[in-house]
Design an enzyme around this catalytic site. Structure first.
Site, PDB file in Angstrom:
ATOM      1  N   LYS A 145       0.851  -1.188   0.000  1.00 51.99           N
ATOM      2  CA  LYS A 145       0.000   0.000   0.000  1.00 51.99           C
ATOM      3  C   LYS A 145       0.893   1.246   0.000  1.00 51.99           C
ATOM      4  CE  LYS A 145      -0.680   1.373   4.724  1.00 51.99           C
ATOM      5  NZ  LYS A 145      -1.546   2.057   5.622  1.00 51.99           N
ATOM      6  N   HIS A 237      -7.092  -1.185   6.319  1.00 53.23           N
ATOM      7  CA  HIS A 237      -7.040  -2.016   7.525  1.00 53.23           C
ATOM      8  C   HIS A 237      -8.415  -2.178   8.187  1.00 53.23           C
ATOM      9  CE1 HIS A 237      -2.868  -1.723   6.861  1.00 53.23           C
ATOM     10  NE2 HIS A 237      -2.609  -0.661   7.588  1.00 53.23           N
TER      11      HIS A 237
END
Length: 490
Positions: A145, A237
């Site tokens: 990411k 997340h």
């Protein structure tokens, strides 16, 4: 499952992620005897350093970060013999000859390309690998990411990487999915009959998911000020954790079965409108305060921070899932920096008993809850009402606790250790699929668009607290409280 021989190529091999996480993770797996004797780690960087100079950097940077298992001279010597340093410009296909020469030509050897680089050059690296004949059916690529800044950029990354690698070869990594407790959440839900009949709107009051950090932005301000908490933490997340809590039982633990169930959750999230967004989302930015008794500066006083930055360091929101199982159950998501404590946990709160047969009124009872703690200590806690010792019938909340370290004495794996092993084994279950990534961005994008058109500033909150008071008001409107407000002794 034994690993076949591999060459693991770390683009950004001299960078922070490789030095802090990836190389220590591979060292731990080497000591555990998981790696084939001839497996190699090829670190790619731009610096014109010799093999000896690079290994010295690994010695001074990575080695001190290895806490467990303890480093011995013999283990360290064996591990560093696996490491090869290659200097090249990753964006120029013509500079890849040193990598071509370093990789073993046997196509039976798995080639894994880990892109620990800015996503802006993912497509250039993939094209260069293809142009140099380094992509085979036995190749895999790992994408770190941030996987885009919005829906359009995420689609672009998927499309450009997808021109070179098949979807089955692409591993989009989210290190939270490698945590032991996340695996145990799957085991808890789908390995036991106990919770499934209760895991629905008739019995669950609300779900809270919190990832809180004591740290500020540190040396990541250049990235963070263009990202913020929504992009950095919530879009990936927190949404991944929400999916695992809320998904329907998959038909198996196979990658596509699990990811199909997660995708269904993302597509069922109720979209925000400008009105509901203002009512159900709080964004904040930390000001000066005290963390662990130490004075810390405001976000805007961090080195090189823009004086009038509108970047959020805190987000709290109420989300809803439009399915038969979850309709009407609020999911409260919260993340922030410079918080009162550093923790990551999921709290599933069950509904209140309908009637008290005891002298105590119903509202004096704490509803049952299941607390799944991801960090700092990993474990499960079930909160129940129980009789206090002595005369009379007085009930008080009691806890049943499962501490994974105490229950299972075997050595524990860090998240990156598990995920790297899964990549090397070709196991995709814990990695996002392309349509899953795009669905997450599609849900988040209306929030981003609203904030970009809004010239107001995030709400201030003092460092060392639990965020703006509006976050407590957000959940308080539903007659609820964040868990640390319910159990201050924790």
């Amino acid at each position: 499952m034994a690993l076949s021989d591999f060459d693991l190529v770390l683009f950004g091999g001299s960078g922070d992620l490789a030095m802090r996480k990836l190389l220590p993770a591979m060292y731990a797996r080497d000591v555990a005897k998981d790696l084939p004797p001839t497996a190699r780690i090829i670190c790619v960087g731009r610096a014109d350093a010799s093999q000896e100079e690079f290994l010295q950097t690994v010695e001074t940077t990575s080695k001190p970060l290895i806490k467990s298992p303890a480093v011995t001279p013999a283990d360290w010597d064996r591990f560093t013999k696996r490491i090869v340093y290659v200097s090249l410009n990753a964006t120029e296909a013509g500079s890849y000859k040193p990598l071509v020469d370093a990789l073993r030509k046997d196509e039976a050897i798995t080639k894994v390309y880990y892109l620990a680089t800015p996503p802006a050059i993912f497509s250039q690296i993939c094209e260069a690998l293809k142009e140099n004949g380094l992509v085979t059916p036995n190749s895999r690529v790992v994408l770190e990411k941030p996987l885009g800044r919005d829906l359009a950029s995420a689609k672009q990354i998927n499309a450009e990487v997808g021109k070179v690698f098949e979807e089955s070869q692409i591993y989009r990594i989210d290190h939270y999915l490698g945590k032991e407790t996340v695996q145990n959440l799957l085991a808890l839900r789908f390995g036991n009959i106990l919770f499934e009949p209760l895991w629905r709107r008739e019995w669950i009051s609300d779900v809270q998911i919190t990832i809180a950090e004591k740290l500020g932005v540190g040396n990541r301000l250049g990235y963070y000020d263009t990202s913020g908490a929504l992009r950095d933490m919530l879009q990936n997340h927190l949404l991944q954790l929400l999916c695992i809590v809320a998904m329907e039982p998959p038909t198996s633990i196979s990658p596509d079965a699990v990811r199909d169930s997660k995708l269904q959750v993302l597509r069922s999230l109720k979209k925000f409108t400008p009105t509901t967004l203002a009512q159900n989302i709080v964004r904040g930015q930390y000001r000066a305060g005290h963390v662990d008794g130490k004075a810390v500066p405001s976000y805007r006083d961090e080195p090189d921070a823009p004086e009038h930055s509108r970047t959020e360091t805190f987000v709290a929101m109420k989300a809803e899932i439009d399915t038969w199982r979850w309709a009407g159950v609020p999911f409260y998501l919260r993340t922030g920096k410079r918080m009162a404590d550093g923790l990551a946990e999921i709290v599933v709160r069950f509904k209140q008993i309908p009637h008290s047969i005891f002298a105590q009124p119903t509202n004096s009872f704490q509803p049952n809850s299941l607390v799944i703690r991801l960090q700092p200590d990993e474990g499960l806690r079930m909160n129940l009402m129980a009789k206090t010792p002595g005369d009379g019938m007085r009930l008080k909340q009691a806890e049943l606790e499962l501490d994974f370290r105490e229950q299972f004495k075997s050595p524990r794996m860090e998240a990156y250790e598990r995920l790297l092993l899964d990549v090397l084994r070709g196991q995709l279950t814990l990695f996002m699929r392309g349509d899953e990534l795009e669905a997450a961005w599609e849900w988040v994008e209306p929030i981003l668009n609203n904030w970009e058109s809004d010239d107001s500033y995030p709400l201030p909150y003092a460092s060392g607290t639990w965020g703006p008071a509006a976050a407590s008001a957000l959940i308080g409107r539903d007659g609820l409280q964040w868990r640390e407000e319910v159990l201050p002794e924790d």
